[in-house]
Design an enzyme around this catalytic site. Structure first.
Site, PDB file in Angstrom:
ATOM      1  N   HIS A   1       0.861  -1.196   0.000  1.00  0.00           N
ATOM      2  CA  HIS A   1       0.000   0.000   0.000  1.00  0.00           C
ATOM      3  C   HIS A   1       0.885   1.230   0.000  1.00  0.00           C
ATOM      4  O   HIS A   1       1.937   1.253   0.642  1.00  0.00           O
ATOM      5  CB  HIS A   1      -0.887   0.016   1.258  1.00  0.00           C
ATOM      6  CG  HIS A   1      -2.078   0.900   1.122  1.00  0.00           C
ATOM      7  ND1 HIS A   1      -1.996   2.259   1.292  1.00  0.00           N
ATOM      8  CD2 HIS A   1      -3.352   0.624   0.782  1.00  0.00           C
ATOM      9  CE1 HIS A   1      -3.197   2.777   1.097  1.00  0.00           C
ATOM     10  NE2 HIS A   1      -4.039   1.819   0.774  1.00  0.00           N
TER      11      HIS A   1
ATOM     12  N   ASP B   1      -7.992  -5.317   0.130  1.00  0.00           N
ATOM     13  CA  ASP B   1      -8.494  -6.181  -0.955  1.00  0.00           C
ATOM     14  C   ASP B   1      -8.146  -7.642  -0.783  1.00  0.00           C
ATOM     15  O   ASP B   1      -8.632  -8.492  -1.541  1.00  0.00           O
ATOM     16  CB  ASP B   1      -7.923  -5.673  -2.292  1.00  0.00           C
ATOM     17  CG  ASP B   1      -8.469  -4.299  -2.626  1.00  0.00           C
ATOM     18  OD1 ASP B   1      -7.677  -3.352  -2.755  1.00  0.00           O
ATOM     19  OD2 ASP B   1      -9.699  -4.171  -2.692  1.00  0.00           O
TER      20      ASP B   1
HETATM   21  C1  SDX Z   1      -6.218   0.166  -2.774  1.00  0.00           C
HETATM   22  O1  SDX Z   1      -4.530   4.716  -1.929  1.00  0.00           O
HETATM   23  C2  SDX Z   1      -5.425   4.073  -1.291  1.00  0.00           C
HETATM   24  O2  SDX Z   1      -5.811   4.429  -0.228  1.00  0.00           O
HETATM   25  C3  SDX Z   1      -5.974   2.848  -2.030  1.00  0.00           C
HETATM   26  C4  SDX Z   1      -6.960   2.013  -1.270  1.00  0.00           C
HETATM   27  C5  SDX Z   1      -8.244   2.762  -1.002  1.00  0.00           C
HETATM   28  O3  SDX Z   1      -8.926   2.398  -0.042  1.00  0.00           O
HETATM   29  O4  SDX Z   1      -8.581   3.658  -1.840  1.00  0.00           O
HETATM   30  O5  SDX Z   1      -6.395   1.587  -0.041  1.00  0.00           O
HETATM   31  C6  SDX Z   1      -7.366   0.775  -2.067  1.00  0.00           C
HETATM   32  O6  SDX Z   1      -5.943   0.550  -3.896  1.00  0.00           O
HETATM   33  C7  SDX Z   1      -5.371  -0.861  -2.050  1.00  0.00           C
HETATM   34  C8  SDX Z   1      -4.176  -1.345  -2.922  1.00  0.00           C
HETATM   35  C9  SDX Z   1      -4.694  -2.416  -3.874  1.00  0.00           C
HETATM   36  N1  SDX Z   1      -3.639  -2.798  -4.853  1.00  0.00           N
HETATM   37  C10 SDX Z   1      -3.025  -3.978  -4.797  1.00  0.00           C
HETATM   38  O7  SDX Z   1      -3.188  -4.816  -3.915  1.00  0.00           O
HETATM   39  C11 SDX Z   1      -2.085  -4.234  -5.981  1.00  0.00           C
HETATM   40  C12 SDX Z   1      -0.775  -4.828  -5.442  1.00  0.00           C
HETATM   41  N2  SDX Z   1      -0.082  -3.778  -4.699  1.00  0.00           N
HETATM   42  C13 SDX Z   1       0.962  -3.065  -5.457  1.00  0.00           C
HETATM   43  O8  SDX Z   1       0.675  -2.850  -6.804  1.00  0.00           O
HETATM   44  C14 SDX Z   1       1.490  -1.852  -4.701  1.00  0.00           C
HETATM   45  O9  SDX Z   1       1.767  -2.261  -3.434  1.00  0.00           O
HETATM   46  C15 SDX Z   1       0.653  -0.579  -4.628  1.00  0.00           C
HETATM   47  C16 SDX Z   1       0.261  -0.095  -5.967  1.00  0.00           C
HETATM   48  C17 SDX Z   1      -0.568  -0.802  -3.802  1.00  0.00           C
HETATM   49  C18 SDX Z   1       1.518   0.475  -3.941  1.00  0.00           C
HETATM   50  O10 SDX Z   1       2.562   0.725  -4.792  1.00  0.00           O
HETATM   51  P1  SDX Z   1       3.720   1.792  -4.416  1.00  0.00           P
HETATM   52  O11 SDX Z   1       3.466   2.472  -3.135  1.00  0.00           O
HETATM   53  O12 SDX Z   1       3.925   2.644  -5.637  1.00  0.00           O
HETATM   54  O13 SDX Z   1       4.931   0.847  -4.150  1.00  0.00           O
HETATM   55  P2  SDX Z   1       6.006   0.453  -5.232  1.00  0.00           P
HETATM   56  O14 SDX Z   1       5.299  -0.044  -6.457  1.00  0.00           O
HETATM   57  O15 SDX Z   1       6.946   1.595  -5.368  1.00  0.00           O
HETATM   58  O16 SDX Z   1       6.753  -0.823  -4.567  1.00  0.00           O
HETATM   59  C19 SDX Z   1       7.849  -0.649  -3.665  1.00  0.00           C
HETATM   60  C20 SDX Z   1       8.569  -2.009  -3.705  1.00  0.00           C
HETATM   61  C21 SDX Z   1       8.955  -2.454  -5.124  1.00  0.00           C
HETATM   62  O17 SDX Z   1      10.063  -3.341  -4.999  1.00  0.00           O
HETATM   63  P3  SDX Z   1      11.573  -2.740  -5.260  1.00  0.00           P
HETATM   64  O18 SDX Z   1      11.525  -2.010  -6.593  1.00  0.00           O
HETATM   65  O19 SDX Z   1      11.816  -1.815  -4.089  1.00  0.00           O
HETATM   66  O20 SDX Z   1      12.477  -3.960  -5.278  1.00  0.00           O
HETATM   67  O21 SDX Z   1       7.687  -3.037  -3.222  1.00  0.00           O
HETATM   68  C22 SDX Z   1       7.434  -3.950  -4.280  1.00  0.00           C
HETATM   69  C23 SDX Z   1       7.782  -3.263  -5.570  1.00  0.00           C
HETATM   70  O22 SDX Z   1       8.149  -4.212  -6.571  1.00  0.00           O
HETATM   71  N3  SDX Z   1       6.002  -4.278  -4.225  1.00  0.00           N
HETATM   72  C24 SDX Z   1       5.506  -5.508  -4.366  1.00  0.00           C
HETATM   73  C25 SDX Z   1       4.122  -5.348  -4.199  1.00  0.00           C
HETATM   74  N4  SDX Z   1       3.823  -4.056  -3.969  1.00  0.00           N
HETATM   75  C26 SDX Z   1       4.997  -3.387  -3.994  1.00  0.00           C
HETATM   76  N5  SDX Z   1       6.102  -6.708  -4.620  1.00  0.00           N
HETATM   77  C27 SDX Z   1       5.265  -7.763  -4.718  1.00  0.00           C
HETATM   78  N6  SDX Z   1       3.927  -7.708  -4.560  1.00  0.00           N
HETATM   79  C28 SDX Z   1       3.323  -6.513  -4.297  1.00  0.00           C
HETATM   80  N7  SDX Z   1       2.001  -6.452  -4.138  1.00  0.00           N
END
Ligand code: SDX
Length: 432
Positions: free
Chosen positions: A307, A366
């Site tokens: 998140h 989720d």
């Molecule tokens: C919602 O904003 C809100 O409030 C949203 C929400 C709401 O109520 O409105 O809470 C609802 O959208 C919840 C989130 C639902 N999405 C998912 O579950 C999709 C999976 N999650 C990821 O796509 C991700 O965690 C995000 C999009 C939610 C957050 O992304 P960020 O903050 O931009 O984090 P990032 O992509 O920069 O990741 C940082 C690191 C990376 O690794 P490195 O490059 O440092 O090696 O963490 C890794 C990412 O690859 N990473 C994950 C991951 N999420 C981040 N690795 C594996 N699985 C994941 N889910």
């Protein structure tokens, strides 16, 4: 204490005030940065940028805190209902019994749609996604309330109580009809005596020959899911609603834009993506262990984890997990759903794995909601619609926070240009 900060740019110092929020969070007020220094800030994805001052929702991502108008989400989930919480978000205070009865009656009495709205559904392909119909449906709904849906803000604000109630109610009916259209089933009209969620389940699942009577635990689970999704400060879709509202646009169309933003798989579409992920893991005969490795190598994302704000357990996920266990005991057909075992294994493994711990990746709202919705009988493509139904309460409150603020300005971010320098037009016969 000097509540300001100094920024040095090209050997000149600039002083900017610090803004402090109710819970002590601080922001550098850079509203005069460009006028004084010619510089702007750059913050791709707005991860460090406050777009507004808001009284509605407070999140502390490090501590896993979520409060609606100061009330902890855990207490609201345990003691409140979606409609009471919607009132709290929209009006800022918990209603007394009279206010709640009036609000509930206004919402429940507005459930029907103009009969011509049925024709609206016939303009879509049979397999149109319900989020497409929900977004378009909100704009279509506005056309039936011309005086409120034509961007005349003072008229909208005068009629806000009525519009808020009718949108909360009719969004649910639009969603139910979208589902029925896809199923090739006749529309089911709402019943006055049913609660918000009982009526929704009735409109979704009743058959011409067999009325759907919701088990109280199922209706309660759905009510809690809507409550947990009701607001979440400046997330992607809410920021979209505020962006559109800032142009003076009406509530119907502002919400329609929010639905489109929520549909994205990284945002509200994640609950569908979680089930697809679990089903793919099961089809590969994996218990989740192999998938965890794939997520750590970057080959896959563990949907429902991570998140932008929560760097601790999403408090909604904890409540959702408890709700999931409780509902599956009632929905015995789903009690031994193998997807639940895979989800439990993924969570257990991820919570003890350095890759996820180092990146502070925990289950979000989720991760378990999809399992509950699937167990209740919602098709996958309705999952994000349920999210949108809950978030409609928050979007309405956030739209009103802008609309009622005489100081609010149109949102218009700047950029840093990285394209071609000036060049002259090249006639066609001289182009290579
Ligand atoms: C919602 O904003 C809100 O409030 C949203 C929400 C709401 O109520 O409105 O809470 C609802 O959208 C919840 C989130 C639902 N999405 C998912 O579950 C999709 C999976 N999650 C990821 O796509 C991700 O965690 C995000 C999009 C939610 C957050 O992304 P960020 O903050 O931009 O984090 P990032 O992509 O920069 O990741 C940082 C690191 C990376 O690794 P490195 O490059 O440092 O090696 O963490 C890794 C990412 O690859 N990473 C994950 C991951 N999420 C981040 N690795 C594996 N699985 C994941 N889910």
């Amino acid at each position: 204490m000097d509540n300001s900060t100094t920024v040095r740019i090209a050997n000149r110092k600039y002083h900017f005030p610090l803004i402090e929020g109710t819970e002590g969070e601080q922001a550098v007020d850079v509203r005069h940065l460009r006028a004084e220094s010619g510089c702007i800030t750059f913050d791709d994805g707005y991860g460090n940028t406050g777009s507004c001052l808001s009284d509605i929702t407070f999140i502390d991502g490090e501590k896993g805190i979520l409060r609606y108008r100061g009330y902890p989400i855990e207490q609201l989930a345990e003691h409140s209902t979606f409609l009471e919480t919607a009132y709290l978000l929209i009006y800022g205070e918990l209603p007394d019994q009279g206010q709640l009865n009036t609000f509930s009656e206004a919402v429940l009495s507005e459930a029907a749609l103009h009969d011509r709205m049925q024709d609206f559904y016939h303009g879509f392909s049979q397999d149109a996604h319900p989020m497409v119909m929900l977004s378009a449906g909100l704009n279509a709904l506005g056309s039936y309330y011309i005086k409120y849906g034509r961007n005349k803000r003072e008229k909208e604000l005068e009629a806000f109580d009525r519009i808020a109630a009718l949108i909360l109610s009719k969004t649910r009916t639009i969603a139910a009809m979208a589902h029925r259209m896809r199923q090739g089933l006749p529309f089911v009209y709402p019943k006055k005596k049913l609660s918000y969620c009982e009526n929704f389940l009735h409109m979704l699942f009743s058959q011409p020959y067999d009325e759907y009577i919701a088990h109280e635990d199922v209706a309660k689970a759905l009510d809690v899911i809507l409550l947990l999704h009701a607001d979440h400060e400046q997330n992607c879709s809410t920021s979209t609603v505020r962006m559109v509202a800032s142009s003076g646009c009406n509530l119907f169309s502002s919400l329609s834009a929010g639905v489109c933003a929520l549909w994205g798989p990284l945002h509200g579409g994640a609950n569908m993506a979680v089930i697809r992920m679990l089903e793919a893991i099961r089809e590969q005969g994996d218990n989740g262990d192999r998938f965890i490795e794939a997520a750590k190598s970057g080959e896959a994302k563990l949907m429902g984890f991570g998140h932008r704000i929560y760097k601790n357990y999403d408090p909604r996920a904890k409540i959702m997990k408890e709700m999931c266990e409780r509902v599956l005991r009632v929905l015995t057909h789903a009690e031994n759903d193998p997807l639940l075992d895979i989800a439990r294994n993924l969570e257990e493994k991820a919570l003890h794995d350095d890759y996820f711990i180092e990146r502070k990746l925990y289950p979000n709202v989720d991760f378990y909601s999809g399992i509950i919705l699937k167990a209740i009988g919602f098709p996958l493509n309705m999952f994000t619609v349920i999210f949108a139904l809950g978030r409609t309460a928050g979007w309405i409150s956030q739209w009103h926070e802008i609309a009622a603020d005489p100081e609010s300005r149109i949102h218009r971010p700047r950029q840093i240009y990285t394209g071609a320098k000036q060049r002259d037009y090249i006639p066609m016969d001289e182009r290579v």
